[in-house]
Write a protein that holds these residues in place. Structure first.
Motif, PDB file in Angstrom:
ATOM      1  N   ARG A   1      -7.965 103.060 -55.995  1.00 24.33           N
ATOM      2  CA  ARG A   1      -8.413 104.420 -56.332  1.00 24.33           C
ATOM      3  C   ARG A   1      -7.637 105.472 -55.549  1.00 24.33           C
ATOM      4  O   ARG A   1      -7.252 106.508 -56.099  1.00 24.33           O
ATOM      5  N   MET A   2      -7.401 105.205 -54.276  1.00 21.16           N
ATOM      6  CA  MET A   2      -6.667 106.171 -53.449  1.00 21.16           C
ATOM      7  C   MET A   2      -5.201 106.282 -53.892  1.00 21.16           C
ATOM      8  O   MET A   2      -4.614 107.358 -53.803  1.00 21.16           O
ATOM      9  N   LEU A   3      -4.620 105.177 -54.349  1.00 24.72           N
ATOM     10  CA  LEU A   3      -3.261 105.222 -54.880  1.00 24.72           C
ATOM     11  C   LEU A   3      -3.227 106.075 -56.145  1.00 24.72           C
ATOM     12  O   LEU A   3      -2.329 106.905 -56.330  1.00 24.72           O
ATOM     13  N   GLU A   4      -4.220 105.884 -57.017  1.00 29.79           N
ATOM     14  CA  GLU A   4      -4.302 106.654 -58.265  1.00 29.79           C
ATOM     15  C   GLU A   4      -4.546 108.138 -57.987  1.00 29.79           C
ATOM     16  O   GLU A   4      -4.023 108.993 -58.688  1.00 29.79           O
ATOM     17  N   ASP A   5      -5.352 108.441 -56.952  1.00 31.23           N
ATOM     18  CA  ASP A   5      -5.663 109.838 -56.602  1.00 31.23           C
ATOM     19  C   ASP A   5      -4.533 110.517 -55.840  1.00 31.23           C
ATOM     20  O   ASP A   5      -4.586 111.721 -55.608  1.00 31.23           O
ATOM     21  N   GLY A   6      -3.535 109.735 -55.402  1.00 36.53           N
ATOM     22  CA  GLY A   6      -2.426 110.313 -54.661  1.00 36.53           C
ATOM     23  C   GLY A   6      -2.685 110.468 -53.173  1.00 36.53           C
ATOM     24  O   GLY A   6      -1.913 111.120 -52.478  1.00 36.53           O
ATOM     25  N   ARG A   7      -3.763 109.881 -52.669  1.00 36.88           N
ATOM     26  CA  ARG A   7      -4.043 109.954 -51.232  1.00 36.88           C
ATOM     27  C   ARG A   7      -3.214 108.944 -50.451  1.00 36.88           C
ATOM     28  O   ARG A   7      -2.944 109.131 -49.267  1.00 36.88           O
ATOM     29  N   LEU A   8      -2.838 107.847 -51.112  1.00 39.78           N
ATOM     30  CA  LEU A   8      -2.011 106.810 -50.502  1.00 39.78           C
ATOM     31  C   LEU A   8      -0.772 106.608 -51.361  1.00 39.78           C
ATOM     32  O   LEU A   8      -0.767 106.933 -52.546  1.00 39.78           O
ATOM     33  N   ARG A   9       0.258 106.050 -50.750  1.00 44.90           N
ATOM     34  CA  ARG A   9       1.422 105.626 -51.520  1.00 44.90           C
ATOM     35  C   ARG A   9       1.795 104.228 -51.073  1.00 44.90           C
ATOM     36  O   ARG A   9       1.574 103.844 -49.921  1.00 44.90           O
TER      37      ARG A   9
ATOM     38  N   PRO B   1       5.158  96.317 -51.934  1.00 36.79           N
ATOM     39  CA  PRO B   1       3.925  95.648 -52.380  1.00 36.79           C
ATOM     40  C   PRO B   1       3.106  95.126 -51.206  1.00 36.79           C
ATOM     41  O   PRO B   1       3.622  94.453 -50.320  1.00 36.79           O
ATOM     42  N   GLY B   2       1.832  95.511 -51.169  1.00 37.12           N
ATOM     43  CA  GLY B   2       0.916  95.074 -50.124  1.00 37.12           C
ATOM     44  C   GLY B   2       0.900  95.943 -48.880  1.00 37.12           C
ATOM     45  O   GLY B   2       0.133  95.697 -47.964  1.00 37.12           O
ATOM     46  N   VAL B   3       1.764  96.957 -48.835  1.00 32.45           N
ATOM     47  CA  VAL B   3       1.816  97.854 -47.675  1.00 32.45           C
ATOM     48  C   VAL B   3       1.686  99.283 -48.177  1.00 32.45           C
ATOM     49  O   VAL B   3       2.392  99.683 -49.096  1.00 32.45           O
ATOM     50  N   PHE B   4       0.778 100.048 -47.586  1.00 37.14           N
ATOM     51  CA  PHE B   4       0.559 101.409 -48.041  1.00 37.14           C
ATOM     52  C   PHE B   4       0.396 102.333 -46.850  1.00 37.14           C
ATOM     53  O   PHE B   4       0.142 101.894 -45.731  1.00 37.14           O
ATOM     54  N   GLU B   5       0.588 103.634 -47.114  1.00 39.89           N
ATOM     55  CA  GLU B   5       0.448 104.630 -46.066  1.00 39.89           C
ATOM     56  C   GLU B   5      -0.132 105.897 -46.676  1.00 39.89           C
ATOM     57  O   GLU B   5      -0.016 106.112 -47.887  1.00 39.89           O
ATOM     58  N   PRO B   6      -0.739 106.727 -45.844  1.00 38.71           N
ATOM     59  CA  PRO B   6      -1.308 107.963 -46.370  1.00 38.71           C
ATOM     60  C   PRO B   6      -0.210 108.931 -46.801  1.00 38.71           C
ATOM     61  O   PRO B   6       0.873 108.954 -46.219  1.00 38.71           O
TER      62      PRO B   6
END
Length: 169
Positions: free
Chosen positions: A53-61, A65-70
């Motif tokens: 959900r946060m990826l879709e909302d643009g809060r995370l990127r 694969p498997g690693v994300f950041e704000p």
């Protein structure tokens, strides 16, 4: 009248997961689903659902694969101007703010910004190097494919079967 001690503010699970990712990022650590799961005590499915959900909302990127950041939310970029006046003074403008700098102040500002300039230059060099490396890899792959096609054509003209065509009984 009795006073109750203040209750801790309850955040939702999504905010807890986002804050954990933000804390990891600020500490220079990598936020993976496993690390977030361990730090929050939530299950993989809960972490995955909120991260999605946060990826879709643009809060995370997604970094890989498997690693994300704000996603860092910056204010809108303002116009920036720095110019040298005939008197030797400098005029520095950022948006609606304007400052007149003495030559000494301008040198101090330049020395403070030189690290940022070097960092930007290094980032650009790294991008160009990665792009060049990707181009070399694409060219190598294409050359290898052309070489295989050439070898297959030569083999077919000479009547030599490919290794997998030879029957070993």
């Amino acid at each position: 009248m009795t006073h109750k001690p203040p209750q801790p503010i309850r955040r939702g699970v999504g905010e807890q997961i986002f804050q954990t990712i933000l804390d990891l990022h600020n500490a220079g650590r990598v936020a993976t689903r496993q690390v977030v799961k361990e730090m929050t005590g939530q299950s993989y499915s809960v972490v995955d659902d909120h991260v999605k959900r946060m990826l879709e909302d643009g809060r995370l990127r997604r970094v890989v694969p498997g690693v994300f950041e704000p996603v860092e939310e910056m204010p809108e970029t303002r116009a920036v101007f720095l110019g040298r006046l005939p008197s030797g003074m400098w005029k520095f403008e950022v948006g609606e703010f304007c400052v007149d700098l003495t030559p000494s102040e301008a040198r101090t500002l330049a020395s403070l910004l030189v690290g940022t300039a070097n960092e930007m230059s290094s980032l650009q060099n790294a991008r160009e190097l990665a792009d060049g490396l990707a181009e070399v890899r694409r060219n190598q792959t294409a050359a290898a494919a052309r070489e295989r096609e050439r070898d297959d054509a030569i083999r077919a003209l000479q009547g030599v079967p490919q290794q997998e065509e030879i029957a070993f009984n």
